[in-house]
Design a protein around this motif. Structure first.
Motif, short mmCIF file in Angstrom:
data_model
loop_
_atom_site.label_atom_id
_atom_site.label_comp_id
_atom_site.label_asym_id
_atom_site.label_seq_id
_atom_site.Cartn_x
_atom_site.Cartn_y
_atom_site.Cartn_z
N ASP A 50 0.99 -1.15 -0.08
CA ASP A 50 -0.05 -0.06 -0.13
C ASP A 50 0.82 1.29 0.00
OD1 ASP A 50 -2.64 -0.97 0.02
OD2 ASP A 50 -2.62 -1.65 2.19
N LEU A 95 2.57 2.34 -3.35
CA LEU A 95 1.57 2.62 -4.54
C LEU A 95 1.18 3.91 -4.08
CD1 LEU A 95 0.09 -0.83 -5.36
CD2 LEU A 95 1.43 0.64 -7.01
N LEU A 96 0.96 4.15 -2.74
CA LEU A 96 0.37 5.52 -2.52
C LEU A 96 1.29 6.52 -2.86
CD1 LEU A 96 -1.51 7.47 -0.92
CD2 LEU A 96 -0.01 6.78 1.04
N GLN A 123 3.43 6.48 -4.95
CA GLN A 123 3.76 6.51 -6.42
C GLN A 123 2.61 7.36 -7.07
OE1 GLN A 123 4.03 2.95 -8.75
NE2 GLN A 123 5.73 3.90 -9.95
N ASN A 124 1.42 7.08 -6.70
CA ASN A 124 -0.06 7.39 -7.25
C ASN A 124 -0.36 8.67 -6.84
OD1 ASN A 124 0.13 4.86 -8.58
ND2 ASN A 124 -1.16 3.74 -7.73
N ARG A 125 0.09 8.94 -5.53
CA ARG A 125 -0.33 10.26 -4.78
C ARG A 125 -1.66 10.25 -4.47
NH1 ARG A 125 4.45 11.24 -2.87
NH2 ARG A 125 3.60 13.46 -2.54
N GLN A 126 -2.53 9.13 -4.11
CA GLN A 126 -3.73 9.09 -3.88
C GLN A 126 -4.15 7.87 -3.05
OE1 GLN A 126 -6.22 9.58 -7.50
NE2 GLN A 126 -5.68 7.48 -8.16
N TYR A 153 -5.20 -0.40 -2.31
CA TYR A 153 -4.46 -1.11 -3.30
C TYR A 153 -4.09 -2.60 -3.01
CZ TYR A 153 -3.24 3.55 -4.56
OH TYR A 153 -3.45 4.87 -4.99
#
Length: 345
Positions: free
Chosen positions: A96, A99-100, A102-105, A109
Motif C-alpha cells: 500500500d 503505491l500510495l 507513487q500514485n499520490r492518492q 491497493y
C-alpha cells in the motif's frame, strides 16, 4: 513443494539461513514431513517489524515522498498490522505504502490485488456476525493451526491479513488469549463492502453513495428513509436461500457493514450481544450513537431508552460535536426497521 522441502532438509549442513514466507501454516505434516525442523517466528517479539514499514521508516526513509500527503491519513489507512500485544510496534503494509507514494492518492491497493471470494463465501456459509470481526477473541492454537480440510475462521482471517492482533493476554502461564481486529481503514472498509452482497445487499456502491449524502448533510429523516428502503430491498428469495438470514444478528450485520463500507470512524460498543449491538459513528463533524433491538425479544421503544439510561453519550461530550442518539428497532417477522427514534444533544 514436498520435494523442495526434502532437498532443503538434506542440504542442512550447507545452509546458514532459510526463510519461508506465505499466508498459511499447515497443521498437517503431509506437506512439511520433508522439512520438520522449522521454527515459527510469526509471533516472536524479535521479529515483529520484519515484514512491514514502521512509523520511523516512513518518517525517515520515505520523508522526501511525504509532502503533499496527509500523514495522519496514511497511518489510519495503512498502518496497524501487529504480531503481538499492544506493546508491539505496528507496521504498515508495504504494498500500500509504495503505491500510495507513487500514485499520490489513497486507495485499497492491497485489497484490490486479489478478490477474497473464498473468504466471503466461507463467512456467509458460517453465518459470521460482522460487527464481531473487529473484536474477535481467539487463542494461540486457533491462530497457529491451518488444517487444509477444516480451515478455522480465526486462522484464515489472521493469516490472510484481514484481521490482526489488537490485544494479547496471558492469564495463566503458557495460556495466551488474543483479540483480533481490522488492522486499518483500508481492510475494514473494503472487506465490509465485499461482504454486503452476501448479506443480501446487491447494489452496495449505489447505496453507499446515498448513505454518504445523508450523513454529510446530517439528514436524519433522510437517513431513516434510506435505511428502511435498504431493508425493504433485500430480496425475499435471498432469505430463503441464505442461512445467515436465520441469525438474530443479521440485521445488525447489514447495518454495521453498510456503514463500515463507507469508511470513517466506527466503533462497535458491544459486539457480544448478537442482534442488539451499540455502534458509534464519527462522521463529518457529528457523532451518531446507535442501539439495536429486535422487537420480538423486547418491547418496542426500549432502544433509545437504553442509550439514555446507560449514558453512552457521556464520553463523547468533550468533543464538542453534535451527538445524535438513535434507537433502531427491527422486526424479525416483518424484516424491517419498525422504529427509528432520535434525540440530538
Amino acid at each position: 513443494l514436498k520435494n523442495l522441502y526434502s532437498v532443503l532438509k538434506d542440504a542442512d549442513p550447507y545452509l546458514h539461513l532459510v526463510l519461508l514466507t506465505g499466508v498459511s501454516k499447515f497443521s498437517k505434516v503431509s506437506l512439511f514431513s520433508g522439512l520438520n525442523n522449522l521454527r515459527d517466528i510469526t509471533l516472536l517479539p524479535d521479529y515483529t517489524t520484519l515484514c512491514g514499514y514502521t512509523d520511523e521508516d516512513l518518517d525517515t526513509v520515505f520523508a522526501p515522498e511525504l509532502p503533499g500527503l496527509d500523514r495522519d491519513a496514511i497511518r489510519q489507512w495503512y498502518n496497524g498490522y501487529r504480531w503481538g500485544g499492544q506493546e508491539v510496534t505496528s507496521v504498515y503494509n508495504p504494498f500500500d505504502v509504495l503505491l500510495l507514494l507513487q500514485n499520490r492518492q489513497f486507495g485499497p491497493y492491497w485489497f484490490e490485488s486479489a478478490t477474497p471470494t473464498f473468504l466471503v463465501d466461507m463467512l456467509r456459509q458460517r453465518g459470521i456476525y460482522t460487527p464481531s470481526l473487529d473484536h474477535w477473541e481467539t487463542e494461540y492454537e486457533l491462530l497457529s493451526q491451518f488444517d487444509v480440510d477444516n480451515i478455522s475462521t480465526d486462522a484464515l482471517l489472521f493469516q490472510a491479513g484481514y484481521l490482526t492482533i489488537k490485544t494479547l493476554e496471558e492469564p495463566m502461564l503458557g495460556y495466551r488469549q488474543y483479540t483480533l481486529g481490522f488492522p486499518n481503514q483500508e481492510v475494514e472498509t473494503s472487506l465490509n463492502l465485499a461482504l454486503l452482497p452476501s448479506l443480501g445487499l446487491e447494489n452496495a456502491p449505489r447505496e453507499r453513495r446515498t448513505l454518504f449524502t445523508h450523513l454529510r448533510n446530517h439528514d436524519l429523516a433522510g437517513l431513516e428513509s434510506h435505511l428502511k428502503a435498504l431493508y425493504a430491498g433485500l430480496p425475499h428469495d435471498w432469505y430463503r436461500n441464505n442461512p445467515i438470514a436465520q441469525y438474530e444478528g443479521h440485521y445488525a450485520s447489514v447495518f454495521y457493514s453498510h456503514f463500515a463500507a463507507l469508511g470513517g470512524q466506527i466503533t462497535v460498543e458491544d459486539s457480544s450481544h448478537h442482534g442488539k449491538v451499540d455502534m458509534a459513528v464519527d462522521f463529518a463533524g457529528h457523532i451518531y450513537l446507535f442501539e439495536f433491538k429486535v422487537v420480538e425479544q423486547l418491547p418496542e421503544g426500549k432502544a433509545l431508552a437504553q442509550i439514555q439510561a446507560k449514558g453512552y453519550a457521556d464520553k463523547y461530550r468533550a468533543t464538542g460535536k453534535p451527538i445524535h442518539l438513535i434507537g433502531v428497532e427491527f422486526s424479525r417477522e416483518r424484516r424491517q426497521i419498525v422504529a427509528f427514534d432520535v434525540e440530538t444533544i
